[in-house]
Design a protein around this motif. Structure first.
Motif, PDB file in Angstrom:
ATOM      1  N   TYR A 295       0.827  -1.205   0.000  1.00 18.37           N
ATOM      2  CA  TYR A 295       0.000   0.000   0.000  1.00 18.37           C
ATOM      3  C   TYR A 295       0.865   1.260   0.000  1.00 18.37           C
ATOM      4  CZ  TYR A 295      -4.743  -1.884   0.551  1.00 18.37           C
ATOM      5  OH  TYR A 295      -5.957  -2.471   0.328  1.00 18.37           O
ATOM      6  N   ASN A 299       1.152   4.090  -3.177  1.00 20.64           N
ATOM      7  CA  ASN A 299       0.931   5.522  -2.942  1.00 20.64           C
ATOM      8  C   ASN A 299       2.168   6.346  -3.283  1.00 20.64           C
ATOM      9  OD1 ASN A 299      -1.768   6.403  -1.361  1.00 20.64           O
ATOM     10  ND2 ASN A 299      -1.265   4.283  -0.831  1.00 20.64           N
ATOM     11  N   ALA A 327      -9.761   2.826  -1.299  1.00 26.93           N
ATOM     12  CA  ALA A 327      -8.781   3.902  -1.190  1.00 26.93           C
ATOM     13  C   ALA A 327      -7.618   3.685  -2.147  1.00 26.93           C
ATOM     14  CB  ALA A 327      -8.270   4.008   0.252  1.00 26.93           C
ATOM     15  N   ASP A 330      -8.705   4.404  -5.585  1.00 28.90           N
ATOM     16  CA  ASP A 330      -8.832   5.863  -5.698  1.00 28.90           C
ATOM     17  C   ASP A 330      -7.482   6.487  -6.063  1.00 28.90           C
ATOM     18  OD1 ASP A 330      -9.710   8.459  -5.563  1.00 28.90           O
ATOM     19  OD2 ASP A 330      -9.833   8.531  -3.388  1.00 28.90           O
TER      20      ASP A 330
END
Length: 841
Positions: A295, A299, A327, A330
């Protein structure tokens, strides 16, 4: 220093253990044996049951509300306190505040002394509760207590301090127990210390502690090198980090955690490709990233605009069996939309829906903002409208408006917004029908469209939209007003800007410093001093400061129009309003006064600056020095330079250039050369302007040999002569009756592809004629006309060419050649009738 390679004898793996893993006694919820004298007698040995009862009693007393330190039971319990008992109570108290209260009470009991175990028990409680200040104080108290502690206990205490970032306290504690012999740190203690230090940026301290550990002969293992690897990686010292990594790899000490340290650090420093390379190397070792690291990296890659690598990593994450939440989708879709990769974003959007992950309105909004056609927008709106409330609908509308603005369809965005507002006019856009919702646009919707209108210069439409916005009960924010006022002011529409200012104040919006300075800038560009002062009064009331660029602009424009007195009066009035003009504005006024031949008034203004407590800068001094030098008041200019030095300012090369030019202009070439020596003494590198000015001055003073010597110095000081320098030397040598030498430098100038002007040729021509070298004079004469470098009749040098023509016509050697040029009409700027019979024959 960098960490050296480690001896291969250090190969034993060191297993981290917690030396404080206590099996706490289970205490009954009922406290039937409330304190009695006999169990607490120091003469009676306590069994496990008595220990539990006393601990239970203490817990009950300290957790009872309200707590009283005067409780008689506490006085009876104090004599039987032991470190084991205190440790048991601390580990069973639920509140860190109660534990701290108990610890402090125990500390004050006569005959009791904490040991390393009670301190670490309390430290553990404070660490879990994230109580930095209390843990810091406890560490200091432990240092002052001179308690002995085991190497394992020391390491545990250090890690507790490190968990709250108390690196300095950990180092102090380590040094204290070691120096006073309270503990002999072992390999585990050092490993814990290195782990704590690695959390800071103290690479030097880390390396020093590591070397200290090596010198002490303690065994090195992967728990030693892992924090060092992490410290180097976090600091971006990847060469050092890789050195450690490869040493660990040789000893089979590399695990998923070690790989993750490097991978995350490369990502943090923007080295996405390197990060991805190590992810693939990790897979070669049959190791896998954990879900959290996946994750973080996705990002990070998107943040670095490397969505391509983020998608590859996302694919690896899915193959590893980890699921993605909304998320993460997104983030990825947002990155693709930023890159205008709509097709990929839509594929990811479809994938998440197939996986049963419901997209939220933010994802749909991002996709819409990336669309380039109405059809795509409508499809996304249709999919996103399920269970959509008014807030979500507004967000989607705003995305549509942004998309239209981004693709240049500003009018369409404006019409759509008016449709949403209830305007029945056909907007040419069917989104509202598609959603079938009654919504009221919010300020952000208007802000989006207004920004587009302003960028395309549609100010009148913007003003009308704001008025209608207010009518439907939507209040514009200060940003909308500021942007419109600024654009109007830049277009010199000051009156409308003032009207908008009144409107926003009526709505209860306070103008900002930006609002007032937008108006102030327009007024200054109009050179309206009275209105500028009026606005300054209003700004003072609001506590706003005028921007110096506008004050300086007004002063400069006034001075350019020779309204110097008005400019000075403005500065005085500005000061009266409580705004001290900055030195740049004052310098502009002084420059204007000097150009208007008001040098003494400029000097008076300069003195006023000091009187107001301001300190002129080098530019201000240079402005005055320039004026004094041009007025041939060189001694006063030198005094100003000395004053600069006394006030701690460093004269610039420009300062000395001005002085040198001043001395040269009055013929004081020795003073000018002295200035050059001063520059060298003060390590001020002369510029090409310095040398050009001196070469011109030396030649003007009849010292061509010195000028040529200085020319050679230019090359020695790595300062290349420019076109002006060449022309100054050529003209100077010509005037000193050295035309042959001057001609050599003219050819060098041409070799460097620098074009001389007509003055160079006419000066050289006059010099050859003065030496009666008619042949070379004609060569220069012909070259002028061949290259078209001839002064016209309005040029003062035209008469020199005219006289040269007559002399060359009168000379037997050059006469026929000049006549041939005239016959061939190669001398178009010469009027043959001016030459009389010589020219006609």
């Amino acid at each position: 220093m960098t960490v050296t390679r480690i001896s291969k004898t250090h190969t034993t793996l060191f297993k981290l253990i917690n030396p404080y893993h206590y099996q706490l006694l289970s205490i009954s919820n009922s406290f039937t044996k409330i304190i009695s004298p006999s169990p607490f007698s120091t003469h009676i040995p306590f069994n496990n049951s008595q220990h539990a009862d006393i601990a239970h009693g203490l817990i009950s007393i300290f957790t009872k509300s309200p707590f009283s330190p005067e409780n008689p039971d506490l006085k009876r319990l104090a004599p039987v306190l032991t470190t084991n008992l205190v440790e048991t109570v601390l580990n069973n108290l639920k509140s860190w505040k109660v534990a701290h209260l108990f610890f402090t009470w125990v500390s004050n009991q006569h005959g009791f002394r904490h040991n390393g175990y009670t301190y670490t028990a309390m430290a553990s409680i404070l660490s879990r509760a994230r109580q930095n200040a209390a843990l810091k104080a406890l560490a200091l108290d432990f240092v002052n207590s001179n308690c002995s502690i085991t190497p394992g206990g020391l390491g545990f205490f250090l890690r507790l301090l490190g968990s709250l970032g108390l690196v300095d306290e950990a180092n102090i504690l380590f040094d204290h127990v070691k120096k006073r012999g309270l503990c002999v740190p072992n390999g585990y203690s050092y490993n814990c210390l290195l782990e704590v230090i690695s959390q800071s940026s103290s690479i030097d301290l880390l390396e020093m502690r590591f070397q200290e550990m090596l010198n002490a002969g303690w065994e090195i293992n992967k728990y030693t090198l892992t924090p060092i690897l992490g410290a180097y990686s976090n600091a971006g010292k990847f060469e050092n980090a890789l050195n450690i990594f490869h040493q660990m790899l040789e000893r089979n000490w590399v695990d998923a955690h070690v790989f993750s340290i490097l991978i995350l650090s490369y990502s943090k420093w923007g080295e996405v490709d390197k990060s991805f390379e190590f992810i693939e190397r990790m897979e070669d070792h049959n190791l896998m990233l954990n879900e959290k690291t996946f994750y973080v990296l996705v990002n990070g890659f998107v943040k670095e605009s490397r969505v391509d690598k983020a998608l590859q990593l996302f694919s690896k994450m899915q193959k590893s069996g980890f699921g993605a939440d909304v998320a993460l989708y997104d983030v990825l879709i947002g990155g693709l939309c930023e890159n205008k990769e709509l097709e990929k974003a839509l594929c990811l959007y479809s994938e998440m829906k197939e996986r049963g992950i419901r997209p939220d309105v933010r994802i749909v909004a991002k996709l819409i903002s990336c669309c380039s056609s109405e059809e795509d927008m409508l499809q996304l709106l249709a999919e996103g409208k399920e269970d959509m409330d008014e807030g979500a609908a507004i967000l989607l509308y705003n995305s549509v408006l942004k998309c239209l603005i981004n693709v240049g369809l500003v009018d369409k965005a404006h019409n759509l917004l008016r449709t949403i507002m209830g305007d029945k006019t056909d907007s040419g856009f069917i989104v509202k029908k598609h959603l079938e919702m009654n919504i009221r646009p919010i300020t952000s919707c208007f802000g989006t469209v207004i920004e587009g209108l302003l960028k395309t210069g549609k100010f009148d439409m913007t003003i009308s939209l704001i008025k209608d916005m207010i009518q439907i009960g939507c209040k514009p924010d200060i940003l909308i007003y500021n942007n419109l006022i600024d654009k109007l002011c830049n277009s010199n529409r000051l009156e409308e800007s003032y009207e908008l200012l009144r409107d926003m104040e009526d709505l209860g919006l306070e103008p900002t410093e930006f609002t007032h300075n937008s108006l102030y800038g327009c007024i200054c560009r109009r050179e309206n001093v009275a209105e500028a002062l009026e606005l300054l009064k209003r700004m003072r009331q609001h506590g706003h400061v005028p921007w110096r660029k506008y004050s300086t602009l007004l002063v400069k424009r006034l001075c350019t129009r020779r309204k110097v007195v008005e400019a000075c009066n403005f500065l005085h009035d500005m000061l009266q309003e409580g705004f001290v003009p900055d030195i740049i504005t004052y310098s502009a006024a002084m420059d204007g006064l000097i150009k208007s031949k008001e040098l003494n008034r400029a000097l008076d203004l300069f003195k006023d600056i000091f009187a107001q407590g301001s300190c002129p800068d080098v530019v201000a001094y240079n402005t005055l020095i320039n004026g004094l030098c041009k007025a041939q008041r060189i001694s006063e200019a030198e005094n100003l330079v000395n004053e600069m030095v006394l006030k701690g300012l460093v004269p610039s090369v420009v300062t000395y250039n001005l002085l040198i030019d001043g001395w040269c202009k009055v013929g004081a070439i020795d003073q000018a050369m002295h200035c050059l020596s001063t520059m060298f003494d003060l390590e001020r590198e002369p510029s090409v302007i310095t040398y050009t000015t001196l070469i011109d001055g030396l030649c003007a003073s009849g010292r061509p040999d010195d000028a040529l010597k200085l020319w050679e110095d230019i090359k020695g000081n790595e300062c290349d002569p420019n076109r002006i320098t060449f022309m100054a030397l050529i003209c100077g040598l010509s005037k000193c009756n050295r035309p042959d030498t001057a001609l050599v430098y003219l050819r060098k100038m041409e070799e460097m592809e620098m074009k001389p002007d007509s003055f160079v040729y006419t000066t050289l021509l006059s010099a050859f004629l003065s030496n009666s070298n008619m042949s070379k004079a004609f060569d220069i004469f012909k070259e002028m006309f061949d290259k078209g470098i001839v002064p016209d009749q309005a040029d003062k040098n035209h008469s020199i060419v005219k006289d040269a023509t007559l002399k060359l016509l009168a000379d037997d050697i050059t006469s026929s050649s000049v006549k041939a040029l005239i016959a061939e009409e190669k001398i178009p700027s010469i009027n043959l009738s001016d030459f009389g019979s010589e020219g006609q024959s």
